[in-house]
Design a protein around this motif. Structure first.
Motif, short mmCIF file in Angstrom:
data_model
loop_
_atom_site.label_atom_id
_atom_site.label_comp_id
_atom_site.label_asym_id
_atom_site.label_seq_id
_atom_site.Cartn_x
_atom_site.Cartn_y
_atom_site.Cartn_z
N VAL A 33 0.83 -1.21 0.00
CA VAL A 33 0.00 0.00 0.00
C VAL A 33 0.86 1.24 0.00
N HIS A 91 -0.66 -4.71 -5.22
CA HIS A 91 -1.29 -3.67 -4.41
C HIS A 91 -2.66 -4.17 -3.96
N PRO A 92 -2.99 -4.01 -2.66
CA PRO A 92 -4.28 -4.54 -2.17
C PRO A 92 -5.50 -4.02 -2.90
N HIS A 93 -5.37 -2.84 -3.53
CA HIS A 93 -6.53 -2.23 -4.19
C HIS A 93 -6.46 -2.32 -5.72
N GLU A 94 -5.64 -3.26 -6.23
CA GLU A 94 -5.52 -3.35 -7.69
C GLU A 94 -6.79 -3.87 -8.35
N GLY A 95 -7.72 -4.32 -7.53
CA GLY A 95 -9.02 -4.70 -8.11
C GLY A 95 -9.78 -3.50 -8.63
N VAL A 96 -9.41 -2.31 -8.17
CA VAL A 96 -10.02 -1.07 -8.65
C VAL A 96 -9.31 -0.68 -9.94
N VAL A 99 -6.54 2.10 -9.92
CA VAL A 99 -5.34 1.69 -9.18
C VAL A 99 -4.53 0.69 -10.00
N ARG A 100 -5.22 -0.28 -10.60
CA ARG A 100 -4.52 -1.27 -11.42
C ARG A 100 -3.82 -0.59 -12.59
#
Length: 468
Positions: A33, A91-96, A99-100
């Motif tokens: 992060v 990255h923990p938020h790469e599902g967004v 962010v990806r």
């Protein structure tokens, strides 16, 4: 109790961003992060180019690699390979989506700035191998063989055989047994002879106490190698004699004969010569062996050619065999292809009777058990030539064409020879004999012109030789 107080109030905005990135890298182990997000920001703002590269140095970093390895507070004080590893973290938020996209852009930019990793860069790999070899020379290859090969192990089996199974060693150096020289050679695309040359060189070095024994080495193990220049003491010095033994061993294996017996013969050239001189069977075996070796041995080819040239009897025999070969080739062409070459050089279809006769002669030659079939070949060639001459005489068109071809051949040859002396300084070298020869030649040409039909002769000028 003491308390360490750090102040970064003196840092610029760009340096403050680098400081935070370093903190993320060091204090939280590069948590995805913090580290990945801060690294993306540093790259997006081109921050690493906007800070000085050192104390009293206002110049920016020459490369991103320098920025990573530079000491704080200017760089990250880390290692390039460490950063490469962290780039692989997700990255923990790469599902967004955004962010990806940001992470993909950042990773691509870092890889472009750093270039390919050493294990992905063929140039880097070659450079590393070159460096190792430049430092250690042949010892590198000797070590590869010494730690991987045990002659006779597994009898050259495949990957499923015992010579390729995991070992029971517990020293932590290797998980595999050694393989046979034959198996190692197959895996490396070379010959077992070459592998054993390195094996024996290492063996000699072991005896000298220069390198560890084979039993102390396991596959994949690295050791400190001797100086490069020492390799020649254990390899080059013995190369010729070692290569000789190994070549004999290789031939013995291929022929299914005894290596020991072959070495006995090789070790006593005088006895070998005596056997060749005294025994026709041994002489024939030696002849066949030399014929097989001639194909790949340039030095032997030259030696044999010189031997033939120096012995009149051999020169005569070679010339005789060359004529015999030409005669047989002629007969085979007539018999097989139905084509024959006339004395004047014409290539024509052979009449069926001549082809059949050539086939008969060829069959007789090939089935002959005579010790010297040379006369048979000459007789067959002469018989076929007589039939060819007879056939030419009986066919008016072929006869005329043959005569025309013969005359053209002679005139063309004469013209070439005259042309070859046309650039000579005749005015400087002329004498009475030369004048007589040129005059006689001109008279011969005039005589030929006179033999031509009248209408043809009008187009040709007869030169009075007295005017020369």
């Amino acid at each position: 109790m003491s308390v360490k107080i750090e102040s970064n109030s003196y840092l610029t905005e760009e340096q403050q961003q680098v400081y935070q990135l370093r903190e993320s890298l060091e204090r939280n182990g590069g948590n995805p992060v913090g580290f990945l997000g801060l690294l993306a920001a540093v790259l997006r703002g081109d921050t690493w180019r906007k800070i000085p590269s050192g104390v009293n140095d206002e110049k920016p970093f020459a490369s991103f690699s320098d920025f990573i390895t530079a000491k704080p507070p200017f760089g990250l004080g880390s290692e390039v390979e460490h950063v490469r590893v962290l780039l692989q973290l997700r990255h923990p938020h790469e599902g967004v989506a955004h962010v990806r996209e940001e992470m993909d852009t950042m990773r691509a930019q870092v890889r472009k700035l750093l270039g390919p990793a050493a294990d992905e860069d063929p140039i880097a790999q070659d450079a590393q191998k070159f460096g190792v070899h430049a430092r250690s020379g042949g010892w590198v290859f000797g070590l590869m063989v010494a730690r991987s090969v045990q002659p006779g192990q597994g009898h050259g089996g495949d990957r499923s055989s015992l010579d390729y199974q995991r070992s029971e060693r517990t020293d932590g150096n290797s998980g595999f047994n050694k393989v046979s020289a034959k198996r190692f050679a197959a895996m490396s695309g070379t010959s077992s002879t070459r592998v054993m040359r390195f094996y024996r060189a290492w063996e000699r070095a072991v005896s000298a106490g220069v390198v560890p024994d084979f039993d102390d080495l396991v596959p994949g193990q690295d050791i400190e190698l001797p100086k490069t220049e020492l390799w020649g003491e254990y390899f080059t010095r013995y190369e010729q004699s070692t290569d000789r033994r190994e070549s004999i061993a290789e031939q013995a294996e291929a022929a299914g004969t005894s290596y020991t017996e072959a070495m006995k013969v090789a070790g006593n050239p005088a006895a070998l010569r005596t056997a060749i001189l005294g025994d026709p069977r041994t002489a024939e075996a030696a002849r066949k062996a030399l014929a097989d070796r001639l194909e790949d041995d340039a030095a032997l080819q030259i030696a044999m050619a010189r031997t033939v040239a120096a012995v009149p009897e051999l020169k005569k025999a070679v010339a005789s065999e060359a004529r015999r070969t030409e005669q047989l080739d002629y007969i085979r062409r007539v018999a097989g292809e139905g084509k024959l070459k006339t004395p004047a050089g014409q290539l024509i279809d052979a009449p069926p009777a001549i082809q059949a006769e050539a086939q008969r002669h060829l069959a007789a030659i090939e089935s002959s058990q005579e010790p010297s079939p040379g006369e048979s070949a000459a007789e067959a060639y002469e018989a076929v030539q007589d039939l060819v001459a007879e056939a030419i005489e009986k066919n008016p068109e072929v006869h005329v064409a043959e005569q025309r071809a013969r005359v053209h051949k002679v005139l063309a040859s004469t013209a070439r020879r005259i042309a070859s002396v046309s650039d000579a300084p005749l005015a400087e070298i002329v004498d009475e004999e030369l004048i007589r020869e040129v005059t006689a030649l001109q008279e011969s040409v005039n005589a030929l012109i006179a033999l031509l039909p009248p209408q043809t002769g009008k187009r040709l000028k007869v030169v009075d030789s007295k005017a020369l």
